[in-house]
Enzyme design. Structure first.
Site, PDB file in Angstrom:
ATOM      1  N   ASN A 251      19.234  25.192  -2.407  1.00  0.00           N
ATOM      2  CA  ASN A 251      18.781  24.359  -3.526  1.00  0.00           C
ATOM      3  C   ASN A 251      19.750  24.540  -4.686  1.00  0.00           C
ATOM      4  OD1 ASN A 251      16.608  24.017  -1.862  1.00  0.00           O
ATOM      5  ND2 ASN A 251      15.144  25.126  -3.131  1.00  0.00           N
ATOM      6  N   LYS A 396      12.817  26.795 -12.016  1.00  0.00           N
ATOM      7  CA  LYS A 396      11.843  25.714 -11.839  1.00  0.00           C
ATOM      8  C   LYS A 396      11.171  25.341 -13.162  1.00  0.00           C
ATOM      9  CE  LYS A 396      12.288  25.774  -7.290  1.00  0.00           C
ATOM     10  NZ  LYS A 396      13.056  24.711  -6.627  1.00  0.00           N
TER      11      LYS A 396
END
Length: 508
Positions: A251, A396
């Site tokens: 990611n 995040k």
């Protein structure tokens, strides 16, 4: 639950119902096929082939969705993996590095998953373009890391970005700024699948456009789509033709996912002579990670099990840190030749993730997704490596952003490493309240990022701002109740303190 699925369930409970159930299923598949054919007729000629591949891929996924019901794992078959199937990183590292590092690096391609938007942090556009450290974005740091490798070892490691239709245009605009970097950058697009109405299970889209009424009718179907879309892009064959052997997939918001030369050497020079086709990096669970997917032994193969696949009576057992100690970081090393073979055999098996959404107009829809790590069971001689927590540093939320912007980390050639001045290798637990959710608001509330070298736990709630050169140590809890505001003064040192009430500092 949709009306169709309820009909199927009732049908299954009756004698001879399987035949009736099959009729309903076939009718539904036929209806979806007709809808997709109508949509395809609206595709411009230059997009026709690409759109057809996307819609064919969706049809296959939808067919599987109708076949599968209930949890996709039999809990009784789940076992702890054999010791040799998950190796400690220290053992991999102990093998050292080869004399010619450049020769193994030249067999590698770095792939970053770049399909996500920054909406959860209040930003428009691709998440990879959010500034995370010294005004460097996620993408800047990634390019710096790979350029450093290429310059240090005189190699040609390319960077590949898997974009989605949400991020492709903005990402391509920014890539020209890296023209003078020593990194070849390639992009390809994830598939674009139609969302389906939760009740009728028919596509919401009426044509291929994704503007106006159709803006919310399409979605990128999860990172498990990488195998098909990478293959369809032609890049897979290009890299195999250039002598590349492995992709390192991660990611783009995981700042710990750097190229690890020890893992790469283990892949290129396997100790038992049997090449690994798939390596998953996992790390030890902390309390916040109990929902993360874990590696298990299932029917003789390594298998990634996600919480959504677990039957309800066993969810607590799944979350148990004592039984399932590690979770998937989504840092994956995968053989290019194996991807080509399995893709051509249509043999990559990934569980379907059913993701319910509500559109802005209130319509309930379903999007069918897959996850890249779920394919581990389709590859031969797969391996898990239990890596240090430092290889899992995802951003995040703004709470994560505060950590990576702080003096807990130092930045070198695009890589973040924990400061040697911190006595403990663990990362503090940081919880910033809703006033900090958007990056713009978060930045406005910190005149400068506090000193956090000795911090264990920070909770901030309500209308709170921080002056310059604040130092936070131990456990610090700051709560401004509704209607109150707390301004932490410049130079303040808070050590094991609870701050509440009202504290205003105004310019004179």
């Amino acid at each position: 639950m949709s009306r169709f699925v309820q009909d199927l369930s009732k049908a299954m409970s009756q004698d001879g119902a399987s035949q009736f159930q099959e009729v309903i299923r076939q009718e539904l598949e036929l209806s979806v096929k007709k809808e997709l054919e109508k949509i395809l007729t609206t595709a411009p000629s230059h997009e026709f082939e690409h759109t057809k591949k996307d819609l064919d891929g969706f049809r296959k996924l939808f067919h599987r969705f109708l076949q599968e019901k209930g949890p996709s794992v039999d809990w009784g078959k789940i076992q702890r993996p054999p010791e040799d199937s998950i190796q400690p990183y220290e053992k991999i590292k102990a093998r050292g590095l080869p004399d010619n590092i450049s020769s193994v690096l030249n067999k590698l391609v770095v792939v970053k998953l770049n399909g996500g938007l920054g909406t959860s942090m209040g930003c428009k556009g691709p998440k990879s373009l959010i500034g995370v450290r010294n005004e460097n974005t996620f993408l800047d740091l990634t390019v710096q890391q790979i350029e450093h490798l290429n310059k240090t070892y005189n190699t040609d490691v390319p960077l590949v970005l898997m974009n989605s239709f949400n991020t492709d245009e903005d990402t391509k605009k920014i890539l020209q700024k890296y023209n003078h970097c020593r990194v070849k950058i390639y992009t390809f697009n994830q598939s674009r699948y139609p969302r389906i109405n939760k009740e009728s299970l028919l596509p919401v889209a009426k044509d291929v456009s994704y503007s106006g009424e159709n803006t919310e009718a399409w979605y990128p179907p999860g990172h498990g789509d990488i195998y098909a879309s990478f293959y369809n892009s032609g890049l897979l064959d290009t890299f195999i033709g250039e002598g590349k052997e492995y992709i390192f997939v991660s990611n783009i918001d995981n700042l710990g996912a750097t190229v690890d030369l020890y893992i790469l050497n283990h892949l290129m020079n396997p100790p038992n002579g049997r090449p690994c086709e798939f390596v998953m990096e996992a790390t030890n669970k902390a309390r916040a990670d109990v929902k993360g997917g874990t590696l298990t032994q299932y029917e003789g193969k390594l298998r990634l099990v996600e919480i959504a696949q677990v039957p309800k009576p066993h969810v607590d057992e799944f979350k148990s840190v004592s039984k399932f100690k590690i979770f998937n970081t989504n840092n994956l090393w995968i053989s290019l030749a194996a991807v080509k073979r399995l893709q051509e055999q249509n043999a990559i098996d990934m569980e379907i993730i059913v993701n319910p959404k509500t559109l802005d107009g209130g319509l309930n829809v379903i999007q069918l997704e897959t996850a890249v790590g779920a394919a581990i069971k389709s590859f031969e001689n797969s391996l898990g490596i239990n890596v240090p927590r430092s290889r899992f540093l995802p951003v995040k939320t703004t709470s994560d952003l505060l950590l990576v912007m702080s003096n807990l980390y130092s930045l070198n050639a695009g890589s973040l490493t924990m400061s040697e001045k911190r006595e403990f290798p663990t990362v503090p637990l940081v919880k910033l309240g809703s006033s900090f959710t958007k990056v713009q608001d978060y930045l406005r509330r910190f005149e400068s990022i506090p000193d956090m070298l000795e911090l264990d736990h920070l909770t901030v709630s309500g209308d709170v701002t921080f002056g310059k050169n604040v130092s936070l140590k131990g456990t610090v809890i700051i709560i401004x109740n509704h209607g109150d505001r707390i301004d932490i003064p410049p130079g303040a040192v808070l050590e094991n303190k609870i701050v509440s009430g009202n504290l205003r500092i105004l310019d004179h």
